[in-house]
Design a protein around this motif. Structure first.
Motif, mmCIF file in Angstrom:
data_model
loop_
_atom_site.group_PDB
_atom_site.id
_atom_site.type_symbol
_atom_site.label_atom_id
_atom_site.label_comp_id
_atom_site.label_asym_id
_atom_site.label_seq_id
_atom_site.Cartn_x
_atom_site.Cartn_y
_atom_site.Cartn_z
ATOM 1 N N ALA A 174 0.829 -1.209 0.000
ATOM 2 C CA ALA A 174 0.000 0.000 0.000
ATOM 3 C C ALA A 174 0.860 1.255 0.000
ATOM 4 C CB ALA A 174 -0.938 0.004 1.201
ATOM 5 N N LYS A 175 0.509 2.173 -0.888
ATOM 6 C CA LYS A 175 1.178 3.475 -0.909
ATOM 7 C C LYS A 175 0.845 4.199 0.391
ATOM 8 C CE LYS A 175 1.556 7.729 -3.488
ATOM 9 N NZ LYS A 175 2.081 8.155 -4.737
ATOM 10 N N ARG A 176 1.854 4.798 0.999
ATOM 11 C CA ARG A 176 1.583 5.526 2.243
ATOM 12 C C ARG A 176 0.587 6.650 1.945
ATOM 13 N NH1 ARG A 176 7.443 5.644 1.960
ATOM 14 N NH2 ARG A 176 8.026 7.305 0.557
ATOM 15 N N HIS A 177 -0.323 6.858 2.897
ATOM 16 C CA HIS A 177 -1.423 7.780 2.636
ATOM 17 C C HIS A 177 -1.961 8.369 3.934
ATOM 18 C CE1 HIS A 177 -3.144 3.770 3.273
ATOM 19 N NE2 HIS A 177 -4.183 4.385 3.803
ATOM 20 N N ILE A 178 -2.705 9.455 3.762
ATOM 21 C CA ILE A 178 -3.387 10.070 4.895
ATOM 22 C C ILE A 178 -4.878 10.085 4.579
ATOM 23 C CG2 ILE A 178 -3.629 12.079 6.397
ATOM 24 C CD1 ILE A 178 -0.873 13.035 5.354
ATOM 25 N N HIS A 179 -5.671 9.457 5.449
ATOM 26 C CA HIS A 179 -7.122 9.581 5.380
ATOM 27 C C HIS A 179 -7.473 10.906 6.050
ATOM 28 C CE1 HIS A 179 -7.968 5.411 4.227
ATOM 29 N NE2 HIS A 179 -7.017 5.039 5.078
ATOM 30 N N LEU A 180 -8.293 11.707 5.404
ATOM 31 C CA LEU A 180 -8.676 13.009 5.968
ATOM 32 C C LEU A 180 -10.166 13.252 5.801
ATOM 33 C CD1 LEU A 180 -5.731 14.571 4.155
ATOM 34 C CD2 LEU A 180 -6.070 15.177 6.543
ATOM 35 N N THR A 181 -10.771 13.836 6.814
ATOM 36 C CA THR A 181 -12.127 14.340 6.660
ATOM 37 C C THR A 181 -12.029 15.610 5.821
ATOM 38 O OG1 THR A 181 -11.988 15.752 8.617
ATOM 39 C CG2 THR A 181 -12.789 13.484 8.960
ATOM 40 N N PRO A 182 -13.095 16.029 5.155
ATOM 41 C CA PRO A 182 -13.036 17.287 4.395
ATOM 42 C C PRO A 182 -12.641 18.484 5.271
ATOM 43 C CG PRO A 182 -14.931 16.021 3.703
ATOM 44 C CD PRO A 182 -14.348 15.303 4.911
ATOM 45 N N ALA A 183 -13.145 18.539 6.509
ATOM 46 C CA ALA A 183 -12.813 19.656 7.403
ATOM 47 C C ALA A 183 -11.325 19.663 7.741
ATOM 48 C CB ALA A 183 -13.651 19.580 8.680
ATOM 49 N N ASP A 184 -10.762 18.492 8.032
ATOM 50 C CA ASP A 184 -9.331 18.428 8.346
ATOM 51 C C ASP A 184 -8.475 18.726 7.115
ATOM 52 O OD1 ASP A 184 -9.724 17.945 11.024
ATOM 53 O OD2 ASP A 184 -9.467 15.772 10.862
ATOM 54 N N ASP A 216 8.192 11.155 1.781
ATOM 55 C CA ASP A 216 7.724 11.872 0.589
ATOM 56 C C ASP A 216 6.649 11.008 -0.069
ATOM 57 O OD1 ASP A 216 7.536 13.738 -1.437
ATOM 58 O OD2 ASP A 216 9.629 13.607 -2.045
ATOM 59 N N ASP A 217 5.988 11.548 -1.067
ATOM 60 C CA ASP A 217 4.989 10.795 -1.832
ATOM 61 C C ASP A 217 3.885 10.216 -0.949
ATOM 62 O OD1 ASP A 217 6.395 11.211 -4.260
ATOM 63 O OD2 ASP A 217 7.745 9.569 -3.745
ATOM 64 N N VAL A 218 3.368 11.020 -0.044
ATOM 65 C CA VAL A 218 2.250 10.611 0.811
ATOM 66 C C VAL A 218 0.977 11.163 0.185
ATOM 67 C CG1 VAL A 218 1.251 10.659 3.121
ATOM 68 C CG2 VAL A 218 3.749 10.729 2.845
ATOM 69 N N VAL A 219 0.097 10.278 -0.268
ATOM 70 C CA VAL A 219 -1.115 10.725 -0.948
ATOM 71 C C VAL A 219 -2.208 11.038 0.079
ATOM 72 C CG1 VAL A 219 -2.073 8.405 -1.347
ATOM 73 C CG2 VAL A 219 -2.696 10.270 -2.868
ATOM 74 N N CYS A 220 -2.874 12.168 -0.132
ATOM 75 C CA CYS A 220 -4.000 12.571 0.718
ATOM 76 C C CYS A 220 -5.286 11.996 0.124
ATOM 77 C CB CYS A 220 -4.104 14.090 0.795
ATOM 78 S SG CYS A 220 -2.690 14.858 1.606
ATOM 79 N N ARG A 221 -6.081 11.357 0.969
ATOM 80 C CA ARG A 221 -7.349 10.782 0.541
ATOM 81 C C ARG A 221 -8.438 11.404 1.402
ATOM 82 N NH1 ARG A 221 -6.412 4.498 0.629
ATOM 83 N NH2 ARG A 221 -8.516 4.563 -0.186
#
Length: 190
Positions: A118-128, A154-159
């Protein structure tokens, strides 16, 4: 500061309904063991063995609920151990990815694709996401300060989705590289 919780996502399997029945029996369903940080996601009591050309990894955790397609997420170290080519991909992007056999107590399944790191990633709420000044699919850097192993990923995708809880996910190789022990926070850098 733009600090986000960093969680280690160890190897796991997502199964489709068809494969749950083959692996665990015709009337089987996934049994929740514990909730995970992402809403509606849970670790299951059931376990499978991942079989590659070189070796196997037994008692691999399954995450629920069932998915449309079976997917196996391993670290690159796991992939080498198994002898599987597991490309670094976002979850769900499995076209042309690695193959393996999954073995359960009632049967086994050969998947011709679906094994990824899995590509490293950040789960985010729209507000955050708005607070951090990031957009869906944007790539950022995340700085982690640790005892002797501080680094910048580096290369951390925001979701971004209203169905997420805000947290960064890295695999066990990445967690060990940054010496992530206990509760860890990283700083988002643009």
């Amino acid at each position: 500061m733009n600090k986000v919780l960093v969680e280690t996502s160890a190897r796991h399997v997502h199964l489709c309904e068809e494969h749950i029945k083959v692996l665990f029996g015709e009337n089987a369903s996934l049994t929740k063991k514990k909730d995970l940080s992402q809403p509606g996601q849970f670790a299951c009591e059931e376990r499978v063995t991942i079989v590659g050309p070189k070796k196997s990894i037994e008692r691999c955790v399954i995450l629920g609920p069932a998915r449309k397609a079976t997917q196996v997420e391993v670290s690159l170290t796991d992939a080498r151990t198994l002898g599987i080519d597991a490309p670094v991909r976002e979850s769900g992007d499995v076209a042309g990815s690695g193959a393996c056999k999954l073995v359960g107590p009632a049967g086994e399944v050969e998947i011709s694709e679906g094994v990824i790191a899995a590509k490293r990633h950040i789960h985010l709420t729209p507000a955050d996401a708005e607070t951090f000044g990031v957009k869906d699919k944007e790539n950022v850097k995340v700085k982690i300060d640790s005892n002797g192993r501080s680094l910048i990923f580096d290369d951390v995708v925001c979701r971004v989705s209203p169905s997420y809880a805000t947290a960064m996910h890295i695999d066990t190789d990445e967690s060990n590289a940054a010496f992530c022990m206990g509760e860890v926070y990283g700083e988002i850098i643009k």
